[in-house]
Each structure stands twice: as C-alpha cells, then as structure tokens.
Design a protein around this motif. Structure first.
Motif, PDB file in Angstrom:
ATOM      1  N   GLU A   1     -14.482   9.580  29.124  1.00 16.76           N
ATOM      2  CA  GLU A   1     -14.571  11.028  29.300  1.00 16.76           C
ATOM      3  C   GLU A   1     -15.096  11.704  28.034  1.00 16.76           C
ATOM      4  O   GLU A   1     -15.905  12.637  28.109  1.00 16.76           O
ATOM      5  CB  GLU A   1     -13.189  11.603  29.637  1.00 16.76           C
ATOM      6  N   THR A   2     -14.659  11.222  26.884  1.00 16.72           N
ATOM      7  CA  THR A   2     -15.113  11.793  25.614  1.00 16.72           C
ATOM      8  C   THR A   2     -16.602  11.546  25.408  1.00 16.72           C
ATOM      9  O   THR A   2     -17.341  12.456  25.000  1.00 16.72           O
ATOM     10  CB  THR A   2     -14.306  11.193  24.445  1.00 16.72           C
TER      11      THR A   2
ATOM     12  N   MET B   1     -23.062  15.344  27.393  1.00 12.46           N
ATOM     13  CA  MET B   1     -23.410  16.573  28.105  1.00 12.46           C
ATOM     14  C   MET B   1     -23.635  17.725  27.126  1.00 12.46           C
ATOM     15  O   MET B   1     -24.582  18.502  27.287  1.00 12.46           O
ATOM     16  CB  MET B   1     -22.309  16.939  29.102  1.00 12.46           C
ATOM     17  N   VAL B   2     -22.786  17.831  26.127  1.00 12.30           N
ATOM     18  CA  VAL B   2     -22.948  18.894  25.130  1.00 12.30           C
ATOM     19  C   VAL B   2     -24.271  18.729  24.392  1.00 12.30           C
ATOM     20  O   VAL B   2     -25.009  19.705  24.186  1.00 12.30           O
ATOM     21  CB  VAL B   2     -21.757  18.898  24.139  1.00 12.30           C
ATOM     22  N   LEU B   3     -24.612  17.511  24.002  1.00  6.77           N
ATOM     23  CA  LEU B   3     -25.866  17.278  23.284  1.00  6.77           C
ATOM     24  C   LEU B   3     -27.080  17.591  24.156  1.00  6.77           C
ATOM     25  O   LEU B   3     -28.050  18.196  23.681  1.00  6.77           O
ATOM     26  CB  LEU B   3     -25.927  15.835  22.768  1.00  6.77           C
ATOM     27  N   VAL B   4     -27.042  17.205  25.425  1.00 11.36           N
ATOM     28  CA  VAL B   4     -28.164  17.468  26.332  1.00 11.36           C
ATOM     29  C   VAL B   4     -28.335  18.963  26.566  1.00 11.36           C
ATOM     30  O   VAL B   4     -29.450  19.504  26.479  1.00 11.36           O
ATOM     31  CB  VAL B   4     -27.973  16.710  27.672  1.00 11.36           C
ATOM     32  N   VAL B   5     -27.240  19.659  26.843  1.00 17.29           N
ATOM     33  CA  VAL B   5     -27.326  21.104  27.093  1.00 17.29           C
ATOM     34  C   VAL B   5     -27.788  21.832  25.830  1.00 17.29           C
ATOM     35  O   VAL B   5     -28.594  22.774  25.910  1.00 17.29           O
ATOM     36  CB  VAL B   5     -25.970  21.654  27.597  1.00 17.29           C
TER      37      VAL B   5
ATOM     38  N   LYS C   1       3.311  15.197  25.994  1.00 15.75           N
ATOM     39  CA  LYS C   1       3.007  15.709  27.324  1.00 15.75           C
ATOM     40  C   LYS C   1       1.509  15.883  27.565  1.00 15.75           C
ATOM     41  O   LYS C   1       1.083  16.030  28.701  1.00 15.75           O
ATOM     42  CB  LYS C   1       3.694  17.068  27.536  1.00 15.75           C
ATOM     43  N   VAL C   2       0.736  15.875  26.503  1.00 10.73           N
ATOM     44  CA  VAL C   2      -0.707  16.121  26.624  1.00 10.73           C
ATOM     45  C   VAL C   2      -1.385  14.935  27.287  1.00 10.73           C
ATOM     46  O   VAL C   2      -1.106  13.776  26.954  1.00 10.73           O
ATOM     47  CB  VAL C   2      -1.326  16.379  25.226  1.00 10.73           C
ATOM     48  N   LYS C   3      -2.287  15.229  28.229  1.00 13.91           N
ATOM     49  CA  LYS C   3      -3.095  14.172  28.837  1.00 13.91           C
ATOM     50  C   LYS C   3      -4.373  14.055  28.013  1.00 13.91           C
ATOM     51  O   LYS C   3      -5.280  14.871  28.123  1.00 13.91           O
ATOM     52  CB  LYS C   3      -3.445  14.503  30.293  1.00 13.91           C
ATOM     53  N   TRP C   4      -4.410  13.059  27.155  1.00 11.39           N
ATOM     54  CA  TRP C   4      -5.553  12.877  26.279  1.00 11.39           C
ATOM     55  C   TRP C   4      -6.714  12.291  27.071  1.00 11.39           C
ATOM     56  O   TRP C   4      -6.526  11.475  27.977  1.00 11.39           O
ATOM     57  CB  TRP C   4      -5.177  11.948  25.123  1.00 11.39           C
ATOM     58  N   PRO C   5      -7.957  12.702  26.751  1.00 10.39           N
ATOM     59  CA  PRO C   5      -9.115  12.159  27.486  1.00 10.39           C
ATOM     60  C   PRO C   5      -9.339  10.684  27.138  1.00 10.39           C
ATOM     61  O   PRO C   5      -9.037  10.239  26.029  1.00 10.39           O
ATOM     62  CB  PRO C   5     -10.276  13.020  26.993  1.00 10.39           C
ATOM     63  N   THR C   6      -9.900   9.981  28.116  1.00  7.21           N
ATOM     64  CA  THR C   6     -10.235   8.577  27.869  1.00  7.21           C
ATOM     65  C   THR C   6     -11.494   8.513  27.016  1.00  7.21           C
ATOM     66  O   THR C   6     -12.190   9.509  26.817  1.00  7.21           O
ATOM     67  CB  THR C   6     -10.502   7.840  29.193  1.00  7.21           C
ATOM     68  N   ARG C   7     -11.788   7.333  26.524  1.00  6.42           N
ATOM     69  CA  ARG C   7     -12.992   7.146  25.712  1.00  6.42           C
ATOM     70  C   ARG C   7     -14.233   7.491  26.539  1.00  6.42           C
ATOM     71  O   ARG C   7     -15.153   8.143  26.054  1.00  6.42           O
ATOM     72  CB  ARG C   7     -13.066   5.709  25.201  1.00  6.42           C
TER      73      ARG C   7
END
Length: 70
Positions: A28-29, A35-39, A20-26
């Motif tokens: 999106e990942t 974004m995490v690295l920049v922030v 049922k989980v909507k896994w993120p696309t490549r």
C-alpha cells in the motif's frame, strides 16, 4: 485549563492508541508513493504547458501592440 497527567500514564496511553492504528502494508505504501509521484509529474507538465502558453500569448500581445503603435 488542561488537566495535569503523569508522563508515564501519558506514554502508556500513547502506546495503547498507537497499537490501535492500522498501519499500511508495504505494498500500500509503495502504490501510494507511486501515485503521488505520477500525479505530481502530470501536474508539473500541465502547469508547464499552461505557463508556456500564457507566456507565448503575452509576448504575442506585446509584439502586436508594438506593431500597432510604432
């Protein structure tokens, strides 16, 4: 008290919930990781500048006190 469940039934339920989980696309990942690295880099620079400013101010204060009481 927890109800006892058959391990096979449990694994079937886990598999059903995982489906049922909507896994993120490549894409999106990759975007989220970037974004995490920049922030993180921006936060590191910010805290470095704040640390250096406070450090400078403290040493200036110490030098001023040395001057006033010597």
């Amino acid at each position: 008290m927890a109800s006892k469940i058959n391990p096979i039934t449990f694994l079937k339920q886990v598999r059903a919930e995982t489906a049922k989980v909507k896994w993120p696309t490549r894409r999106e990942t990759v975007i989220s990781t970037a974004m995490v690295l920049v922030v993180t880099a921006l936060a590191s620079v910010f805290f470095f500048v704040v640390d250096q400013t406070v450090n400078f101010g403290v040493w200036q204060g110490i030098d001023l006190l040395k001057y006033l009481f010597s």
